[in-house]
Design a protein around this motif. Structure first.
Motif, PDB file in Angstrom:
ATOM      1  N   SER A  16       0.814  -1.229   0.000  1.00 15.29           N
ATOM      2  CA  SER A  16       0.000   0.000   0.000  1.00 15.29           C
ATOM      3  C   SER A  16       0.843   1.274   0.000  1.00 15.29           C
ATOM      4  O   SER A  16       0.454   2.289   0.563  1.00 15.29           O
ATOM      5  N   TRP A  74     -10.119   5.342   8.762  1.00 16.29           N
ATOM      6  CA  TRP A  74     -10.094   4.083   8.034  1.00 16.29           C
ATOM      7  C   TRP A  74     -11.480   3.674   7.532  1.00 16.29           C
ATOM      8  O   TRP A  74     -11.594   2.909   6.601  1.00 16.29           O
ATOM      9  N   GLY A 130       3.114   4.807   7.204  1.00 16.38           N
ATOM     10  CA  GLY A 130       2.120   5.865   7.222  1.00 16.38           C
ATOM     11  C   GLY A 130       2.616   7.266   6.941  1.00 16.38           C
ATOM     12  O   GLY A 130       1.834   8.215   6.969  1.00 16.38           O
ATOM     13  N   HIS A 133       1.701   1.915   3.697  1.00  7.87           N
ATOM     14  CA  HIS A 133       0.755   3.035   3.781  1.00  7.87           C
ATOM     15  C   HIS A 133       1.422   4.400   3.687  1.00  7.87           C
ATOM     16  O   HIS A 133       0.828   5.406   4.068  1.00  7.87           O
TER      17      HIS A 133
END
Length: 98
Positions: free
Chosen positions: A9, A94, A60, A42
């Motif tokens: 991701s 999310w 992230g 992410h």
């Protein structure tokens, strides 16, 4: 030149530059120095950002457009500028991503 690891991701936007090498300017022959780059899950490297040799973009992270990053970045943080600085925490809803 050096390994570049992209995790699940991960987004690397257009014209971002992941630079796995540099030169030792303190030596007359300027030998090549290579160091791996890791882009965590992410994470998002925005358009035209520069990621230097040996950089670890933690889980992230967001690197803003045209930012210049080096070193180990804090997880779930947003970085911008040249040199890039941490400007805030990255929060995600999310529920919206389903």
């Amino acid at each position: 030149m050096a390994p570049i690891r992209l995790h699940l991701s991960t987004i690397v936007s257009q014209r971002a530059f992941l630079c796995g090498g540099t030169h030792d300017y303190t030596k007359g022959d300027h030998p090549l120095i290579t160091r791996a780059i890791e882009i965590g899950p992410h994470a998002w490297v925005a358009a035209e950002a520069f990621v230097g040799p040996g950089t670890i973009v933690s889980e992230g992270c967001v690197i803003g457009a045209r930012a210049v990053v080096n070193g180990r970045l804090e997880p779930w943080s947003v970085y911008a500028g040249n040199p890039a600085k941490r400007i805030k925490e990255r929060l995600i809803d999310w529920k919206e991503t389903a």
